[in-house]
Scaffold this active site. Structure first.
Site, PDB file in Angstrom:
ATOM      1  CB  ALA A   7      34.128  43.463  34.573  1.00  0.00           C
ATOM      2  CG  ASN A   9      40.464  44.122  40.677  1.00  0.00           C
ATOM      3  OD1 ASN A   9      39.563  43.591  41.309  1.00  0.00           O
ATOM      4  ND2 ASN A   9      41.522  43.447  40.251  1.00  0.00           N
ATOM      5  CG  ASP A 110      42.577  39.863  34.293  1.00  0.00           C
ATOM      6  OD1 ASP A 110      42.594  38.815  34.962  1.00  0.00           O
ATOM      7  OD2 ASP A 110      43.030  40.944  34.727  1.00  0.00           O
TER       8      ASP A 110
END
Length: 260
Positions: A7, A9, A110
């Site tokens: 997930a 931005n 990430d």
């Protein structure tokens, strides 16, 4: 099979993996307000199109830089896949690498996952460049320790800022200029040169400075949705790994699964 969710931005990437092999992948715009039920309807249809069913998903692992999106993704795993989601960086899938920075808790999930994947796939000192909403440069050493990095505005963000701030400038496509010249003859040409070749220069310049500071042979790995756009126009990348974050999630799941 494993459902890995990255997930970010701008987008949420869903990938189904058999071991470390990616069987299918999809992306949807990030919206923290999207409910687990909405995700489930969308995802169930895509699984069906690929000839898969929800009950084939045995585990879910999530990495997110959007805290508000996490709850609904965890509900998705629990309600529709019958499993508690593993969250990267949280027991039992801790990073397992040294984070040699001032505020390790603030490092984006990430970026940590990319470092783990890059080290597993490529030996030695590494620079990982992730072209997303922001472009991040992450440095890790031969032991796999995360040593720090750089955050710069992403390509689309740079263009958005330019168009928003200058009333007379049009929105242009982000692509290599058609003319083999950096002297633009019209507004669109000049913008494309500035955005495209300016970004190439930014990447090449920062990588040169990072390599000089590391002081050892360093491999450069590119990932993220816009990495392929720059490939062929610069020799700065040694390897393109388009699915680095997903690969990292699969590696983290495999390690946690083996330790149980």
């Amino acid at each position: 099979m494993l459902l890995a969710i990255d997930a970010g931005n701008s987008n949420v990437v869903f990938a189904v993996l058999d071991g470390r092999r990616i069987v299918a992948r999809w992306r949807i715009a990030t919206d923290p307000r999207r409910t687990a039920d909405e995700y489930a309807v969308w995802l169930s249809q895509l699984l069906h199109l690929e000839g898969m069913a929800r009950d084939q998903i045995e585990a879910v692992i999530i990495a997110t830089v959007v805290p508000r999106a996490l709850h609904n993704l965890e509900v998705l795993a629990d309600k529709y896949f019958g499993t508690a989601a593993l969250v990267a960086g949280r027991a039992p899938v801790e990073w397992g690498i040294a984070l040699d920075v001032d505020e390790p808790q603030s490092l984006g999930a990430d970026r940590a996952v990319n470092t783990i994947a890059a080290h597993a796939l490529h030996p030695g000192d590494l620079i990982v460049i992730d072209f997303g909403t922001a472009t991040t440069f992450d440095v890790s050493d031969y032991s796999g320790a995360y040593k720090g990095g750089i955050i710069s505005p992403g390509l689309n963000l740079s263009l958005d800022a330019l168009v928003t701030a200058a009333a007379k400038l049009p929105r242009v496509a982000i692509e290599a200029p058609s003319r083999n010249s950096v002297i633009g003859l019209n507004t669109v040409d000049q913008m494309q040169i500035g955005i495209f070749w300016g970004y190439i220069a930014l990447v090449e310049g920062l990588v040169a400075r990072l390599k000089q500071e590391v002081g050892r042979p360093t491999k450069v790995i590119a990932t993220g949705g816009l990495a392929s756009l720059l490939t062929g126009h610069t020799a700065v990348f040694d390897v393109i790994e388009p699915d680095l974050t997903i690969q990292g999630l699969a590696i983290m799941y495999g390690r946690a699964h083996m330790s149980v």
